[in-house]
Design a protein around this motif. Structure first.
Motif, PDB file in Angstrom:
ATOM      1  N   GLU A   1      17.886 -19.763  94.156  1.00 29.80           N
ATOM      2  CA  GLU A   1      17.525 -20.013  95.183  1.00 29.80           C
ATOM      3  C   GLU A   1      17.341 -18.121  95.159  1.00 29.80           C
ATOM      4  N   HIS A   2      18.528 -17.733  94.810  1.00 34.06           N
ATOM      5  CA  HIS A   2      18.689 -16.525  94.814  1.00 34.06           C
ATOM      6  C   HIS A   2      17.606 -15.448  94.433  1.00 34.06           C
ATOM      7  N   LEU A   3      17.108 -15.451  93.111  1.00 33.19           N
ATOM      8  CA  LEU A   3      16.396 -15.551  92.167  1.00 33.19           C
ATOM      9  C   LEU A   3      14.597 -15.244  92.919  1.00 33.19           C
ATOM     10  N   ALA A   4      14.451 -16.723  93.458  1.00 29.99           N
ATOM     11  CA  ALA A   4      13.534 -16.493  93.800  1.00 29.99           C
ATOM     12  C   ALA A   4      13.066 -16.082  94.914  1.00 29.99           C
ATOM     13  N   GLU A   5      14.189 -15.728  95.994  1.00 31.82           N
ATOM     14  CA  GLU A   5      14.581 -14.638  96.842  1.00 31.82           C
ATOM     15  C   GLU A   5      13.948 -13.308  96.321  1.00 31.82           C
ATOM     16  N   GLN A   6      13.639 -13.003  95.767  1.00 38.52           N
ATOM     17  CA  GLN A   6      13.835 -11.386  95.237  1.00 38.52           C
ATOM     18  C   GLN A   6      12.902 -11.339  94.672  1.00 38.52           C
ATOM     19  N   ARG A   7      12.197 -12.514  93.962  1.00 37.88           N
ATOM     20  CA  ARG A   7      10.974 -12.023  93.710  1.00 37.88           C
ATOM     21  C   ARG A   7       9.712 -12.442  94.454  1.00 37.88           C
ATOM     22  N   GLU A   8      10.007 -12.703  95.046  1.00 37.95           N
ATOM     23  CA  GLU A   8       8.932 -13.201  96.808  1.00 37.95           C
ATOM     24  C   GLU A   8       9.496 -11.467  97.512  1.00 37.95           C
TER      25      GLU A   8
ATOM     26  N   GLY B   1      31.468 -18.381  92.136  1.00 38.40           N
ATOM     27  CA  GLY B   1      31.151 -20.043  91.813  1.00 38.40           C
ATOM     28  C   GLY B   1      30.315 -20.917  92.073  1.00 38.40           C
ATOM     29  N   ALA B   2      28.872 -20.300  92.294  1.00 39.55           N
ATOM     30  CA  ALA B   2      27.278 -21.005  92.739  1.00 39.55           C
ATOM     31  C   ALA B   2      26.924 -21.194  91.624  1.00 39.55           C
ATOM     32  N   GLY B   3      25.989 -22.198  91.574  1.00 38.95           N
ATOM     33  CA  GLY B   3      25.484 -23.110  90.576  1.00 38.95           C
ATOM     34  C   GLY B   3      24.389 -22.267  90.893  1.00 38.95           C
ATOM     35  N   CYS B   4      24.015 -23.767  89.793  1.00 39.58           N
ATOM     36  CA  CYS B   4      22.142 -23.179  89.530  1.00 39.58           C
ATOM     37  C   CYS B   4      21.578 -23.240  90.774  1.00 39.58           C
ATOM     38  N   THR B   5      21.790 -23.957  91.463  1.00 40.29           N
ATOM     39  CA  THR B   5      20.338 -24.366  92.129  1.00 40.29           C
ATOM     40  C   THR B   5      20.406 -22.946  93.052  1.00 40.29           C
ATOM     41  N   GLU B   6      21.675 -22.633  93.924  1.00 43.70           N
ATOM     42  CA  GLU B   6      22.125 -21.304  94.567  1.00 43.70           C
ATOM     43  C   GLU B   6      21.777 -19.874  93.590  1.00 43.70           C
TER      44      GLU B   6
END
Length: 47
Positions: free
Chosen positions: A37-44, A29-34
């Protein structure tokens, strides 16, 4: 016909080679923002 996202994973599909493995750890049920953010953290973490 059942969509892949709606079915339970088959044995052996629960590894990082799944098409949706990059979404592991995101609550249902997570939205686009969540998701963003999750994908950005993985890239970091990969750098």
């Amino acid at each position: 016909m059942t969509k892949a996202a709606e079915r339970s994973p088959e044995p052996g599909e629960q590894d990082e080679h799944r098409d949706d493995a990059h979404l592991d750890g995101i609550e249902e049920g997570a939205g686009c923002t969540e998701i963003w953010e999750h994908l950005a953290e993985q890239r970091e973490n990969e750098e």
